[in-house]
Design an enzyme around this catalytic site. Structure first.
Site, PDB file in Angstrom:
ATOM      1  CD  GLU A 114     -21.171 -11.199  18.828  1.00 36.62           C
ATOM      2  OE1 GLU A 114     -21.803 -11.875  19.660  1.00 36.62           O
ATOM      3  OE2 GLU A 114     -20.130 -11.610  18.278  1.00 36.62           O
ATOM      4  CG  HIS A 156       4.906  24.894  13.597  1.00 39.36           C
ATOM      5  ND1 HIS A 156       4.086  24.924  12.489  1.00 39.36           N
ATOM      6  CD2 HIS A 156       4.324  25.703  14.539  1.00 39.36           C
ATOM      7  CE1 HIS A 156       3.058  25.724  12.740  1.00 39.36           C
ATOM      8  NE2 HIS A 156       3.179  26.199  13.978  1.00 39.36           N
ATOM      9  CB  SER A 163     -10.684 -21.377  16.134  1.00 43.83           C
ATOM     10  OG  SER A 163     -10.754 -21.180  17.541  1.00 43.83           O
ATOM     11  CB  THR A 172     -42.106  -4.525  26.362  1.00 44.07           C
ATOM     12  OG1 THR A 172     -43.090  -5.320  27.023  1.00 44.07           O
ATOM     13  CG2 THR A 172     -42.743  -3.886  25.123  1.00 44.07           C
ATOM     14  CG  HIS A 173     -39.674  -4.703  30.422  1.00 45.49           C
ATOM     15  ND1 HIS A 173     -38.960  -3.760  31.122  1.00 45.49           N
ATOM     16  CD2 HIS A 173     -40.907  -4.159  30.205  1.00 45.49           C
ATOM     17  CE1 HIS A 173     -39.718  -2.704  31.334  1.00 45.49           C
ATOM     18  NE2 HIS A 173     -40.901  -2.910  30.782  1.00 45.49           N
ATOM     19  CE  LYS A 180     -20.325 -20.455  19.116  1.00 46.44           C
ATOM     20  NZ  LYS A 180     -21.289 -19.919  20.094  1.00 46.44           N
TER      21      LYS A 180
END
Length: 432
Positions: free
Chosen positions: A279, A72, A267, A145-146, A272
């Site tokens: 993200e 406890h 890597s 939109t969309h 990139k």
């Protein structure tokens, strides 16, 4: 929380030495409150304060070792504190209290301090957004939109709406802070049977927490409100992160996250430059929403209490505080280093052959005497041909016998399309 997403500021709120230090201060103040009420000898309360242990790593270790016997944590804590103070004064520690009196008061104290940090982070993020919105008030881009080209807007208007949402989240954080800045020292079932209400009032005054009626525990709707504020700011940050991820796609490339010297985006592929911050923010917002569900499930407890909420809160309250604070700080860094590409925005706007002005053309034809259905069919017919054949929309309209060319100048005027955006930017005044 794993170190990757921890911050020193929030660590200082939730670390074990700080947590047990809060427990210790609640116990000492309760003893002093009892002394004020004439229950505990004043000299005994003074000895408790003078001989109280320092809440450091060694103190934490002693509590953990004692808990192996007591099974406890609060009982182990009380044993260690009483042993440090020594009898007879130490016997007054935890007098009239139950474990939740100490634990819940200290937990609300921690949540209040965590909320203060999050409010500060929201204010800093808001200032960055307001600055960026004003800087790009006239940076024209296509509104979608969309995911499809719709009508022109500006990047500043987009960011201004983000700022207004963060301001609403800041208000939610402030409300949640008020909801959790409470405490209770009312005993095993909240009836003050073994502790005078004036002791609770004394401790609350010293800690800046408001005493509230309770069972053995403070009602958990307060904690779920705190978790909602954390989840909401996470959702808002994800709203921005998702948009920035889309705008960074190779085919769009209207913005780009900063890229520092020596950084590697992949890597395997040296070219990139991935949207890693956006993200990460998207991912962590999922954890914040999941924690809210667990917090809502903690509201319903058996009778005057059980401990089904306790194990959950040990994880979700520190983690949600850490993550909400982290994503706001991470997003602010992303925005401070964001590369905005106005030329690319203009090129993308122009890529749909002028179709973004279809609604003004429709309305102009209605004003010139066409029925809405007639005008719609004329505009749609030319728009579909422009898109299918890669032709200039206005040129097709000018060659259409059913179109009054005199209305086209105004319909294709970009300044007219954006002329009322000042209404959006006026809402930013005074937000910082």
């Amino acid at each position: 929380m794993i170190p990757r997403y921890s911050t020193p500021e929030m660590d200082a709120v939730w670390s074990d030495p700080v947590r047990f230090g809060r427990w210790l201060e609640v116990e000492l103040l309760a003893t002093e409150g009892h002394a004020e009420a004439g229950v505990v000898p004043a000299q005994a309360a003074a000895i408790c304060r003078a001989n109280a242990p320092v809440s450091d790593e060694a103190f934490v270790q002693k509590i953990h070792e004692r808990e192996q016997i007591t099974d406890h944590d609060v009982a182990a804590f009380v044993d260690v504190v009483q042993d440090a103070i020594n009898d007879p004064a130490g016997s007054w520690i935890h007098y009239g209290l139950t474990s939740s009196d100490v634990g819940d008061t200290a937990l609300c104290w921690a949540m209040r301090d965590a909320a203060d940090l999050m409010i500060e982070a929201a204010t800093d993020l808001l200032a960055t957004l307001v600055r960026m919105a004003r800087e790009h008030a006239d940076t024209v881009m296509i509104g979608r939109t969309h995911g499809i080209h719709a009508e022109p807007t500006t990047f500043g208007a987009k960011v201004a709406l983000w700022a207004l949402q963060v301001d609403r989240d800041r208000a939610r954080l402030r409300a949640a802070r008020d909801a959790v800045a409470v405490m209770k020292l009312s005993g095993a079932v909240g009836t003050y049977s073994n502790i005078p209400p004036e002791v609770e009032a004394f401790v609350g005054d010293k800690l800046g927490l408001t005493p509230v009626p309770a069972t053995q525990v403070v009602a958990r709707d307060r904690h779920s409100e705190f978790l909602y504020a954390c989840a909401s700011i996470g959702a808002t940050c994800e709203l921005m992160a998702v948009e920035l991820r889309h705008l960074q796609r190779t085919e769009v490339r209207e913005v780009q996250e900063g890229f520092k010297p020596g950084q590697k985006g992949s890597s395997a592929m040296p070219h990139k430059r991935n949207p890693i911050s956006a993200e990460t923010i998207s991912g962590l917002s999922r954890v914040l929403r999941s924690n809210l569900l667990a917090g809502l499930q903690d509201v319903a407890l058996w009778h005057e209490r059980d401990i089904s909420h306790s194990s959950v809160e040990r994880v979700i309250l520190p983690d949600s505080s850490q993550l909400a604070y982290y994503v706001m700080r991470r997003l602010k860094r992303l925005l401070d280093g964001l590369v905005v590409m106005p030329e690319r925005m203009q090129a993308n706007l122009d890529a749909s052959y002028g179709l973004v002005f279809s609604q003004p053309v429709l309305l102009s034809l209605v004003q010139s005497g066409k029925t809405r259905d007639e005008a719609y069919r004329i505009v749609q017919r030319n728009a579909m041909r422009a898109w299918d054949e890669g032709l200039d929309f206005r040129t097709l309209l000018e060659a259409d016998d059913e179109v009054d060319n005199s209305v086209l100048d105004d319909a294709f005027d970009l300044r007219r399309s954006l002329s009322n955006l000042n209404i959006v930017f006026a809402q930013l005044d005074g937000l910082e």
